[in-house]
Structures are given as structure tokens and as C-alpha cells.
Scaffold this active site. Structure first.
Site, short mmCIF file in Angstrom:
data_model
loop_
_atom_site.label_atom_id
_atom_site.label_comp_id
_atom_site.label_asym_id
_atom_site.label_seq_id
_atom_site.Cartn_x
_atom_site.Cartn_y
_atom_site.Cartn_z
N ASP A 1 -5.24 -1.70 -4.18
CA ASP A 1 -3.99 -0.52 -4.36
C ASP A 1 -2.83 -0.64 -3.64
OD1 ASP A 1 -4.69 -2.42 -2.05
OD2 ASP A 1 -4.87 -1.07 -0.24
N GLU B 1 -6.57 -3.43 0.73
CA GLU B 1 -5.16 -4.30 1.40
C GLU B 1 -4.26 -3.05 2.76
OE1 GLU B 1 -1.48 -6.96 2.97
OE2 GLU B 1 -2.15 -4.80 1.58
N1 BES Z 1 2.46 -7.25 0.49
C1 BES Z 1 2.62 -6.73 1.99
C2 BES Z 1 2.36 -7.84 2.75
C3 BES Z 1 4.03 -7.81 3.52
C4 BES Z 1 4.92 -7.20 3.39
C5 BES Z 1 4.09 -9.54 2.97
C6 BES Z 1 5.92 -7.61 4.17
C7 BES Z 1 5.13 -9.91 3.54
C8 BES Z 1 6.52 -9.25 3.66
C9 BES Z 1 1.51 -5.93 1.62
O1 BES Z 1 0.65 -5.46 1.01
C10 BES Z 1 1.12 -5.38 3.14
O2 BES Z 1 2.46 -3.96 3.08
N2 BES Z 1 0.47 -5.04 4.06
C11 BES Z 1 0.40 -4.28 5.05
C12 BES Z 1 -1.25 -5.00 6.26
C13 BES Z 1 -1.90 -4.00 7.49
C14 BES Z 1 -2.04 -2.65 6.98
C15 BES Z 1 -2.28 -4.40 7.85
C16 BES Z 1 1.38 -4.67 6.18
O3 BES Z 1 1.40 -5.50 6.25
O4 BES Z 1 1.75 -3.21 6.79
ZN ZN Z 2 1.00 -6.16 -0.66
#
Ligand code: BES
Ligand code: ZN
Length: 475
Positions: A99, A165
Site C-alpha cells: 500500500d 501498513e
Molecule cells: N516506510 C515507512 C517506515 C519508515 C519511515 C521507516 C521513515 C523509517 C523512516 C512506513 O511505510 C511508514 O511510513 N510507516 C508509518 C507507520 C505508522 C502509520 C504507524 C509511519 O512511520 O508513519
Molecule cells: Zn513503508
């Protein structure tokens, strides 16, 4: 040292095929947070399943039931896939997500977000290019290049690719728990490619992420949006109340003003402080990523600590706020403010929520408003920290050295991937984050991109890691 050159050569010759694969994936607008895009998220899941099947893998599209608080919506399926089932080999569990964040050309994109567009610097623009379609496809590319090079994969693969996710991985924790001793039982280690290098040149291995507690505050009063000339001055206004509350969370230097939050944070030890200076990262890397010089701290160490090991609180938006251009003399009847706290060791989800709720209640009480206020927990996922001295990390470091000729930085991430902790706890296996993209990729932002080099060399890296991990964990 594993014989990898024929594999690397094959990756180079399949470059155009791999880019085409990413182009097809980016073209499916699998935005998990927009209800009307749900069919596209499902379509993306099926497309990915077909790709894995075409490579000879087996795939189950596991249904996860209805979306909590959106009972009319089915959650997108989670792909549970396998490639290889040789008891003489180790098994690596791969996780990723198919997603993406929302995107519209009118947000300020230079190109259509769902058409992969490659510029003269070989940057591939498109929503999901770096987060997380490129890295997920990197694993498939690695399989294909092995096949075409006639090299057997040295490990079995179990794959878990989800479509929720970006929305807090709803529904997935239960599946991981239920399958820990079944579908996931053979996994020896876990590898996730869903974060970014700190800069643009040096790869990193990541052994921690912050958690994310996401909240909303709804303030409502009038029965409908009102004319501000007719009613302004005679009624409590929801937006005025909400802005006051939203304004009380954090100061302009990012300091969280909610009482008790700082006491939950593990103190910085000397050993830990020593980890930051060697990390190759500069203030200009930061400014490049920011697209501005608006950094709070003037040095790399403090900047990194506040990304990796201190909490932060961000304001994300206000629903109902009439944000489109043009002067509108309206009093919005109901507004919903959204914000989140990124959490770190040793903050517990419920302790943070209790402090935030208490703060919101107290701030609203201070206003003596006749409006109604509702505080909501939208989703929460806890932080995760792993042991980076595990062979899983040694293997990845060797793979980085082989492909890029440098030793990776060891980092913790400011972003969140809710299921890292679930995998660690439920499977009891070491989890590694092995990123493909770089700091300037603009995940969640406009003009998200993945550099061709990161995609192709990253595909080599993922494949090489599988060989080194097989060697490190030799049976
Ligand atoms: N790929 C990111 C996670 C991420 C972001 C890892 C920045 C390292 C640095 C992931 O898709 C993401 O954005 N996750 C969300 C999770 C949240 C909705 C719980 C986030 O971090 O905002
Ligand atoms: Zn991500």
C-alpha cells in the site's frame, strides 16, 4: 565468500525488466487510507501475488476481515508466500507493504504520481517507488535474476506482504500471532526493506524504529457550518477551541509540553552517546532532505538523537478546516485535529495515551467552552530495538561491503513499522531492516522517487544478503 558475480551481471542485464515491473506496480494507486481506493489496494495485492506465482512461488491471499471502525470495508489481503522448501536450507522471512500514501498531482507533484517517470539523473518518480514497492519488488527481482543466472537460492523464503501498513498495519498483528507457530514457524531470521539510508551515498543497517501513537481530537458545537458575520461573536467556535488545544502540545523547538512524557524516556548513557559521532551524516544531508534549512539543532549529533532516540510530537492536519484557497467567511461546525507522538524506549503505549488524554481534557476544560470535545486513539504501534551483533546483521554488513565497497552505518529510524516488534516478539527471531532507498527519496512527500542506482544495486544487495545470511547461519 559466495560466488555472486554471475548474479550481479544478471541483475544488470535485467535492469529494464525490473524497471518495467516497478512501473506496473506504481500505476496501481493502492492508497490504504482512502476508502474509495480500497479496490486498487486489493488489485495491487493480486498483481503482486501473480508476480510471485509467475516466479514459481506459492501464495495465499489471506483475508483479514473487516476494517475496524469502517465496517463496510474489507481489509486488503495479506500475502503469505513461499519460495523454496528445502529442509537443508535456512529460511528467511521477508516483510514489506504494497500500500502507499495518498498522492495527487495537485499536491505539487511535477509529474503524475502514478506514472513512473524517469528524469535525466535516472531518478524514478512515482508514489510508492521507494516506500515500499521498489524494495518489495527488489526481492522478486533477486529471485528472477538467480533463476536466469542458473544459481540456486541459498535459503528458503517466506514472504509476508501487507496492504495496510500506512494505516497502522490493521489486522496484521493477529495474523502474525496466529501463524507464528504455523506459516512462519520455519523462519530463522526476519528481513524488512522499508526504510532509507541516512544520506545519499552510504548504506545503513537499521536496528530500531520509533513507535507511533496516533490521536485525533474532535470539537463540535453548532448544528451546521455557520455564516461568521451572522453568528461570529455569539457562539463558541469549534476551530478556536481546537487550535488552542493543538497549540498546547509542543513548543516551536519541538519540545513536548505534555506533563510526564519526558519521564518515560530512557536516559542517554555514555555508551549510547558514543554511537552518534561516527555515523556519516551531515547537516547538509539533513537540509537536502528537508528541502530547507529549517533544522532545529545546528549539529548532527543532536539532530540524529532527536530522530532516533527521543520522542517527537507532530501535528498532521485538521479535517473540516476549509483549507482550499479562497476567503471563506464560515464557522466550521465540526473540526477534527490529528496528531501523533513518535515513541522510544521505555515509553509504553498506554502510559503515553493516559498522559495525552489527561492533557487534552485539562486544556479543553481551561477553555470553558460549551462545545463538545472527543479524544480518540486512532492507532498505536510500539517502538522496536534489536541486537545488531546478531549474525543476521553481520551477514547484511558483508553484503553491503560486497556490493557497495563500504561498511554500513548502524542506525535507528525515526519512522515506524508497527510489525517489526510483533515479529520479534511472536517469532523470537532476530529482525533486520535493510534499506534500499536514500534520504532524498521523499517518502510520504510530493515527488517521491527511487534512484535507478538504488533500485538496481539494492536488488544486488538483497540477493547478496541471502547468500551471506545462509553462510553466517550455516546448518
Ligand atoms: N516506510 C515507512 C517506515 C519508515 C519511515 C521507516 C521513515 C523509517 C523512516 C512506513 O511505510 C511508514 O511510513 N510507516 C508509518 C507507520 C505508522 C502509520 C504507524 C509511519 O512511520 O508513519
Ligand atoms: Zn513503508
Amino acid at each position: 565468500m559466495p560466488r555472486l558475480d554471475p548474479y550481479f551481471k544478471q541483475v544488470d542485464s535485467l535492469k529494464d525488466t525490473f524497471i518495467q515491473r516497478l512501473r506496473e506496480a506504481v500505476a496501481i494507486p493502492s492508497i490504504s487510507s482512502e476508502d474509495e481506493r480500497r479496490p486498487d489496494v486489493v488489485k495491487m495485492g493480486h498483481w503482486l501475488a501473480d508476480q510471485i506465482k509467475a516466479l514459481g512461488g506459492t501464495v495465499e491471499l489471506r483475508e483479514l476481515g473487516k476494517q475496524p471502525q469502517h465496517e463496510h470495508l474489507d481489509l486488503p489481503p495479506c500475502l503469505l508466500a513461499r519460495y523454496g522448501d528445502d529442509p537443508k536450507k535456512r529460511t528467511v522471512l521477508l516483510y514489506g507493504h504494497y500500500d502507499v500514501q495518498p498522492a495527487q498531482k495537485s499536491d505539487g507533484w511535477n509529474t503524475d504520481p502514478f506514472t513512473l517517470t524517469i528524469d535525466e539523473k535516472d531518478r524514478m518518480f512515482g508514489r510508492g517507488s521507494t516506500d515500499d514497492k521498489g524494495p518489495v519488488l527488489g526481492w522478486l527481482n533477486a529471485i528472477e535474476a538467480h533463476q536466469k543466472a542458473g544459481i540456486e537460492l541459498p535459503v528458503n523464503l517466506i514472504m509476508c506482504f501487507e496492504g495496510m501498513e500506512e494505516n497502522g498495519s490493521e489486522g496484521l498483528d493477529d495474523t502474525i500471532r496466529a501463524e507464528a507457530k504455523k506459516f512462519f514457524k520455519d523462519a530463522d531470521v526476519v528481513c524488512i526493506s522499508d526504510n532509507y539510508w541516512l544520506g545519499t551515498e552510504k548504506p545503513c543497517l537499521t536496528y530500531g524504529v520509533r513507535g507511533c501513537n496516533y490521536y485525533s481530537v474532535e470539537v463540535s458545537g453548532p448544528g451546521a457550518d455557520l455564516h461568521s458575520g451572522v453568528y461570529g461573536g455569539m457562539t463558541h467556535e469549534p476551530m478556536t477551541d481546537l487550535i488552542r488545544i493543538m497549540n498546547s502540545f509542543v513548543d516551536p523547538d519541538g519540545k513536548i509540553l505534555i506533563k510526564g512524557i519526558d519521564d518515560l524516556v530512557a536516559p542517554l548513557t555514555e555508551d549510547e552517546a558514543a554511537l552518534y559521532p561516527p555515523i556519516s551524516f551531515t547537516m547538509s544531508d539533513l537540509h537536502e532532505g528537508l528541502g530547507s534549512e529549517t533544522s532545529i539543532y545546528d549539529n548532527k549529533e543532536d539532530s540524529l538523537k532527536h530522530k532516533m532516540r527521543y520522542p517527537s510530537l507532530s501535528l498532521h492536519g485538521i479535517e473540516g478546516a476549509f483549507y482550499t484557497p479562497g476567503a471563506k467567511t464560515v464557522i466550521p461546525a465540526k473540526v477534527i485535529g490529528k496528531f501523533s507522538v513518535r515513541t522510544v524506549p521505555n515509553m509504553e503505549i498506554d502510559d503515553v495515551t493516559a498522559l495525552v488524554q489527561k492533557h487534552v481534557d485539562a486544556e479543553f476544560a481551561k477553555l470553558k467552552s460549551k462545545n463538545k470535545m472527543k479524544f480518540n486513539v486512532v492507532h498505536c504501534g510500539k517502538w522496536w530495538v534489536e541486537d545488531p551483533s546478531h549474525p543476521n546483521y553481520t551477514a547484511a554488513a558483508k553484503a553491503v561491503e560486497r556490493v557497495f565497497g563500504v561498511q554500513p552505518d548502524m542506525t535507528r529510524e525515526g519512522g515506524s513499522i508497527p510489525v517489526t516488534l510483533t515479529f520479534q516478539e511472536e517469532l523470537g527471531k532476530n529482525v533486520l531492516l535493510l534499506p534500499m532507498g536514500s534520504s532524498t527519496d521523499g517518502a510520504h512527500s510530493i515527488n517521491e522517487k527511487l534512484d535507478k542506482r538504488n533500485y538496481i544495486e539494492g536488488t544486488k544487495l538483497l540477493g547478496a544478503y541471502l547468500h551471506y545470511v545462509a553462510e553466517e547461519l550455516k546448518l
